[in-house]
Design a protein around this motif. Structure first.
Motif, short mmCIF file in Angstrom:
data_model
loop_
_atom_site.label_atom_id
_atom_site.label_comp_id
_atom_site.label_asym_id
_atom_site.label_seq_id
_atom_site.Cartn_x
_atom_site.Cartn_y
_atom_site.Cartn_z
N GLY A 273 1.86 -4.38 -7.33
CA GLY A 273 1.94 -3.30 -8.30
C GLY A 273 1.51 -1.96 -7.74
N PHE A 274 0.39 -1.95 -7.02
CA PHE A 274 -0.11 -0.68 -6.51
C PHE A 274 0.84 -0.07 -5.49
CE2 PHE A 274 -2.85 1.91 -3.82
CZ PHE A 274 -3.49 2.68 -4.77
N GLN A 275 1.33 -0.92 -4.56
CA GLN A 275 2.21 -0.40 -3.51
C GLN A 275 3.54 0.09 -4.09
OE1 GLN A 275 0.45 -3.21 -3.30
NE2 GLN A 275 -0.37 -3.51 -1.26
N GLY A 276 4.14 -0.71 -4.99
CA GLY A 276 5.42 -0.31 -5.57
C GLY A 276 5.29 0.94 -6.42
N GLY A 277 4.17 1.02 -7.18
CA GLY A 277 3.95 2.23 -7.97
C GLY A 277 3.79 3.46 -7.10
N ALA A 278 3.12 3.29 -5.95
CA ALA A 278 2.99 4.42 -5.03
C ALA A 278 4.34 4.84 -4.46
CB ALA A 278 2.02 4.06 -3.90
N GLN B 113 -0.07 -7.63 11.39
CA GLN B 113 0.33 -8.62 10.40
C GLN B 113 -0.36 -8.41 9.06
OE1 GLN B 113 -0.26 -12.43 12.12
NE2 GLN B 113 0.84 -11.92 14.00
N ALA B 114 -0.38 -7.14 8.59
CA ALA B 114 -0.86 -6.84 7.25
C ALA B 114 0.18 -5.99 6.53
CB ALA B 114 -2.20 -6.11 7.29
N PRO B 115 1.32 -6.58 6.12
CA PRO B 115 2.40 -5.75 5.55
C PRO B 115 2.04 -5.14 4.20
CG PRO B 115 2.95 -8.07 5.44
CD PRO B 115 1.72 -7.97 6.26
N ASP B 116 1.13 -5.78 3.43
CA ASP B 116 0.71 -5.18 2.16
C ASP B 116 0.06 -3.82 2.38
OD1 ASP B 116 0.83 -7.27 -0.23
OD2 ASP B 116 0.46 -8.34 1.61
N VAL B 117 -0.90 -3.79 3.30
CA VAL B 117 -1.60 -2.55 3.60
C VAL B 117 -0.65 -1.54 4.22
CG1 VAL B 117 -3.73 -1.66 4.55
CG2 VAL B 117 -3.54 -4.05 4.05
N ALA B 118 0.34 -2.03 4.99
CA ALA B 118 1.30 -1.11 5.62
C ALA B 118 2.12 -0.39 4.57
CB ALA B 118 2.21 -1.90 6.57
N ILE B 119 2.58 -1.12 3.52
CA ILE B 119 3.36 -0.47 2.46
C ILE B 119 2.50 0.54 1.71
CG2 ILE B 119 4.62 -0.86 0.32
CD1 ILE B 119 5.47 -3.52 1.38
N ALA B 120 1.24 0.15 1.42
CA ALA B 120 0.35 1.08 0.70
C ALA B 120 0.08 2.32 1.53
CB ALA B 120 -0.96 0.38 0.35
N GLU B 121 -0.14 2.14 2.84
CA GLU B 121 -0.43 3.29 3.70
C GLU B 121 0.79 4.21 3.82
OE1 GLU B 121 -3.29 4.07 5.26
OE2 GLU B 121 -2.38 5.85 6.14
N ALA B 122 2.00 3.61 3.92
CA ALA B 122 3.20 4.44 4.04
C ALA B 122 3.45 5.20 2.74
CB ALA B 122 4.41 3.58 4.40
N GLY B 123 3.17 4.58 1.59
CA GLY B 123 3.41 5.27 0.33
C GLY B 123 2.39 6.34 0.04
N ILE B 124 1.09 5.98 0.19
CA ILE B 124 0.02 6.92 -0.16
C ILE B 124 -0.16 7.95 0.94
CG2 ILE B 124 -2.43 7.13 -0.62
CD1 ILE B 124 -1.18 5.88 -2.90
N GLY B 125 -0.38 7.47 2.19
CA GLY B 125 -0.77 8.38 3.25
C GLY B 125 0.34 9.28 3.71
N ALA B 126 1.55 8.70 3.89
CA ALA B 126 2.62 9.49 4.49
C ALA B 126 3.39 10.31 3.46
CB ALA B 126 3.58 8.58 5.25
N ALA B 127 3.49 9.84 2.22
CA ALA B 127 4.32 10.55 1.25
C ALA B 127 3.48 11.37 0.27
CB ALA B 127 5.19 9.55 0.48
#
Lengths: 91, 83, 151
Positions: C38-43, B50-64
């Motif tokens: 902002g950070f997630q969308g920018g990524a 239940q941490a969707p913010d961190v999930a989006i960041a991890e999928a964008g940074i880590g996986a892509a």
């Protein structure tokens, strides 16, 4: 000698992990929850936003985000300095 | 509740499998792909916790982005790891 | 190698490039309502740029992503974020001056799109900074790789 040191370090780290796993608190029950309750109760009236995480990141704890932006800027400047193209007349 | 626990156990096991593959594979491109798969599974685990913010960041940074940077770096160097 | 990858990767990139960018802008725009920010969308937007760079190489981009424009936009985003932080310095650093003020972003409905005070503006500033910063890092790395390969 080297192998004995490796095994000793492995056992030490494993012992710490086992101790940490046995004394871990149950998930979702922090020992100090005053700030969490304050954010959850007052976020929709003070900062009019539904996403509490963004409200904490950009409003209550905005200084941390400033540091994160500085880190990203430093990364861009570092890559620029590392991969700069040297012109012929400067060589 | 029990289904969620089983899903978490399966996800964590697959994360460990991906990490071990990323370390042991000799072909570095396959190793990078295994690391990206492990990172995507970490993102799924964040979503289950239940941490969707961190999930989006991890999928964008880590996986892509990390995969793209590793592939760009692999073009400058060798693809096979030396013995 | 700098010319890109196979036909399959290029075709899939043509289909998904615009979709990833639109999803990234959605995440930035609804950062104060739904998970993201902002950070997630920018990524996410920067990952679309990374996909295009890896699939087509620098030759296939035809100058569509200008490196100097991206670096200027990154500093614009950073200065906008810092300026929004200094806007509330009359009360405190990072004080939310627009929340509950009744002006543009100061509505009292937390589920409306135009709410949250300076939060949407900060989301856009940080999103612009992150997407252009990471894209310029990737472009610099690809250009450096091509220069070393030709020499």
């Amino acid at each position: 000698m080297k192998k004995a040191l490796t095994v000793a370090a492995f056992l030490l780290v494993a012992a710490f992990l086992v101790v940490a796993a046995t004394t871990m608190r149950p998930f979702g029950e922090p020992s100090h929850s005053e700030m969490d309750d304050y954010f959850l109760v007052n976020c929709q009236t003070e900062v009019v936003a539904n996403n509490v995480v963004t409200a904490v990141v950009f409003d209550y704890r905005g200084f941390d985000t400033l540091g994160e932006a500085t880190v990203l800027f430093a990364a861009v400047v570092g890559v620029l300095a590392l991969f700069r193209t040297v012109r012929e007349d400067e060589r | 509740m029990i289904a969620e626990t089983i899903l978490q156990i399966v996800t964590l096991t697959l994360i460990i499998c991906g990490a071990v593959l990323a370390v042991t594979l000799r072909d570095l491109l396959s190793s990078v792909i295994a690391l990206a798969a492990a990172s995507l599974l970490v993102s799924l685990e964040f979503y289950l916790l239940q941490a969707p913010d961190v999930a989006i960041a991890e999928a964008g940074i880590g996986a892509a982005l990390t995969t793209a940077i590793y592939i760009i770096a692999l073009r400058r160097t060798r693809r096979k790891e030396q013995q | 190698m700098s010319s890109g990858m196979s036909v399959i990767v290029r075709t899939v990139t043509r289909f998904t490039y615009a979709l990833i960018i639109v999803f990234g802008f959605y995440v930035i725009m609804h950062g104060h309502l739904t998970p993201g920010g902002g950070f997630q969308g920018g990524a996410v937007v920067a990952s679309a740029f990374a996909l295009a760079l890896v699939a087509f190489g620098t030759a296939g981009l035809k100058g569509a992503l200008n490196r100097h424009l991206l670096q200027s936009l990154e500093e614009v985003g950073a200065l906008a974020f810092l300026g929004l932080a200094f806007a509330g310095v009359g009360t405190a650093f990072f004080y939310n001056i627009l929340a509950n003020s009744g002006s543009v972003f100061g509505g009292s409905d937390p589920a409306a799109l135009a709410s949250g005070g300076v939060l949407p503006l900060m989301n856009w500033a940080v999103g612009l900074k992150v997407m252009t910063g990471i894209a310029s890092i990737l472009i610099i790395m690809v250009i450096g790789a091509r220069k070393e390969a030709t020499e």
